[in-house]
Write a protein that holds these residues in place. Sequence first.
Motif, short mmCIF file in Angstrom:
data_model
loop_
_atom_site.label_atom_id
_atom_site.label_comp_id
_atom_site.label_asym_id
_atom_site.label_seq_id
_atom_site.Cartn_x
_atom_site.Cartn_y
_atom_site.Cartn_z
N ASN A 59 -16.09 -15.76 7.47
CA ASN A 59 -17.21 -14.80 7.52
C ASN A 59 -17.12 -13.83 8.69
N LYS A 60 -15.92 -13.61 9.20
CA LYS A 60 -15.72 -12.66 10.30
C LYS A 60 -14.54 -11.76 9.97
N TRP A 61 -14.72 -10.47 10.20
CA TRP A 61 -13.63 -9.53 9.94
C TRP A 61 -12.61 -9.59 11.08
N CYS A 62 -11.36 -9.85 10.70
CA CYS A 62 -10.28 -9.98 11.68
C CYS A 62 -9.18 -8.97 11.36
N TYR A 63 -8.66 -8.34 12.39
CA TYR A 63 -7.59 -7.37 12.20
C TYR A 63 -6.35 -8.03 11.61
N ASN A 64 -5.77 -7.39 10.62
CA ASN A 64 -4.54 -7.89 10.00
C ASN A 64 -3.35 -7.04 10.39
N SER A 65 -3.38 -5.76 10.07
CA SER A 65 -2.22 -4.90 10.34
C SER A 65 -2.61 -3.44 10.13
N THR A 66 -1.68 -2.55 10.47
CA THR A 66 -1.89 -1.12 10.32
C THR A 66 -0.77 -0.51 9.51
N GLY A 67 -1.12 0.33 8.57
CA GLY A 67 -0.13 1.10 7.84
C GLY A 67 0.25 2.32 8.66
N LEU A 68 1.48 2.33 9.17
CA LEU A 68 1.92 3.40 10.06
C LEU A 68 2.44 4.59 9.24
N PRO A 69 1.88 5.77 9.43
CA PRO A 69 2.33 6.93 8.65
C PRO A 69 3.62 7.51 9.19
N ILE A 70 4.46 7.99 8.28
CA ILE A 70 5.71 8.65 8.69
C ILE A 70 5.77 10.08 8.18
N GLY A 71 4.81 10.46 7.35
CA GLY A 71 4.79 11.80 6.79
C GLY A 71 3.71 11.92 5.74
N SER A 72 3.94 12.76 4.77
CA SER A 72 2.95 12.95 3.71
C SER A 72 2.84 11.72 2.80
N ASN A 73 3.97 11.05 2.56
CA ASN A 73 4.01 9.88 1.69
C ASN A 73 4.39 8.64 2.49
N ASN A 74 3.62 7.57 2.32
CA ASN A 74 3.76 6.41 3.20
C ASN A 74 3.64 5.11 2.44
N GLU A 75 4.18 4.03 3.05
CA GLU A 75 4.10 2.70 2.47
C GLU A 75 3.83 1.67 3.56
N HIS A 76 3.18 0.58 3.16
CA HIS A 76 2.93 -0.53 4.08
C HIS A 76 2.93 -1.82 3.28
N LEU B 236 0.84 -1.19 0.00
CA LEU B 236 0.00 0.00 0.00
C LEU B 236 0.88 1.25 0.00
N GLU B 237 0.60 2.13 -0.92
CA GLU B 237 1.29 3.42 -0.98
C GLU B 237 0.22 4.51 -0.90
N TRP B 238 0.34 5.41 0.07
CA TRP B 238 -0.66 6.47 0.20
C TRP B 238 -0.02 7.79 0.60
N SER B 239 -0.61 8.86 0.10
CA SER B 239 -0.19 10.21 0.45
C SER B 239 -1.37 10.93 1.07
N VAL B 240 -1.08 11.82 2.02
CA VAL B 240 -2.13 12.58 2.69
C VAL B 240 -1.93 14.07 2.48
N LYS B 241 -3.01 14.80 2.49
CA LYS B 241 -3.01 16.23 2.20
C LYS B 241 -2.40 17.07 3.32
N LEU B 242 -2.81 16.80 4.56
CA LEU B 242 -2.49 17.70 5.67
C LEU B 242 -1.24 17.30 6.44
N ASP B 243 -1.08 16.00 6.68
CA ASP B 243 0.06 15.48 7.44
C ASP B 243 0.25 16.23 8.76
N PHE B 244 -0.85 16.40 9.51
CA PHE B 244 -0.75 17.14 10.76
C PHE B 244 -0.82 16.20 11.96
N LYS B 245 -0.58 16.74 13.13
CA LYS B 245 -0.59 15.95 14.35
C LYS B 245 -1.55 16.57 15.35
#
Length: 329
Positions: free
Chosen positions: A92-109, A63-72
């Motif tokens: 048939n049950k939704w189970c947590y897999n993982s979280t994409g941790l942001p490091i800034g405006s541009n991120n990968e997971h 997953l590659e994602w960029s965010v507009k604000l990148d605020f805290k």
Amino acid sequence: MKYFTPKSSDAQNIIFANEERQYSFQRLPSKYKNKIRKEVWSLSENNAGINIHLSTNSKILKLEWSVKLDFKMNHMTDTGVKGLDIYECIDNKWCYNSTGLPIGSNNEHLIKFKNTKRKILCIYLPLYDTVTKLNIGIDDSSNLTFLKNKNKPIVFYGTSITQGGCASRPGMAHTNILSRKTNDPIINLGFSGNGHLEESIGRILREINARCFVIDCLPNVNTSQIKSNVIPLVKSIRNIEKGYQCPIIFLEQPIIHDQYIDEDVVYKNRILLQQIKECDKLGLRDIHLIDQNGSLGSDNETTVDGIHYNDIGFLRYANHIYKSLKKII
């Protein structure tokens, strides 16, 4: 690897997905920009509640994602503000897999699976930021299909709490928890500090073919606004030309807030009840109220600051709402 870039029409819990947007996953299409207050419009660009359902047989998902604000914020984790959550449907049950941790405006997971068995995944987008780019990478030899839940949506309109403040990660906001429990799309129209019971939002709601509307605005309004705005909001949702649509459900404000803010929450809830009774006198039927009693427990462990919920609070709040929703719809 090969990459897919989902469009608005591929997303879940998004209003009028085929209409023009500046950012693919902003919650409202551009046509509403000049029909609501600028503060509400700005917050509507945030992606709270929006998710992507997909099916793939790939052993790798990037997953590659960029965010507009990148605020805290000082009371909410970066993962909740601008991270991604990934869930997998297992038996048939939704189970947590993982979280994409942001490091800034541009991120990968990167996610690695054990085999090429077909998987159904849900990617929850950030609660308090705007994704400007989202690419999903898979193995060259595999395939990916975007999925849509075609059930009628449950629509929430409310405050910063509705928007997801302050869940530790997107999947733990109560609207997202409820979507997994009900298996229904749940549209999140929570606007931080701006859940003012406005007719302008009601006019948007009435265009949605919804299963029900849930109004949770009390933390953002005073008693005067409750008296003046509840009935006009209900009337704006109930489009006379279209006739009866679906239940409208109001939520009381949890009493725990009374310990931290300078207002009488018990009195506010009493005024809300009076307005709902007045709706009945006016012939506005199927207007419901969910009592706050027991919604957060009694141990005061459910918030980060006395107002905004932590993950414990959101889980309890979701369970409380779910019990009443089952009875109403």
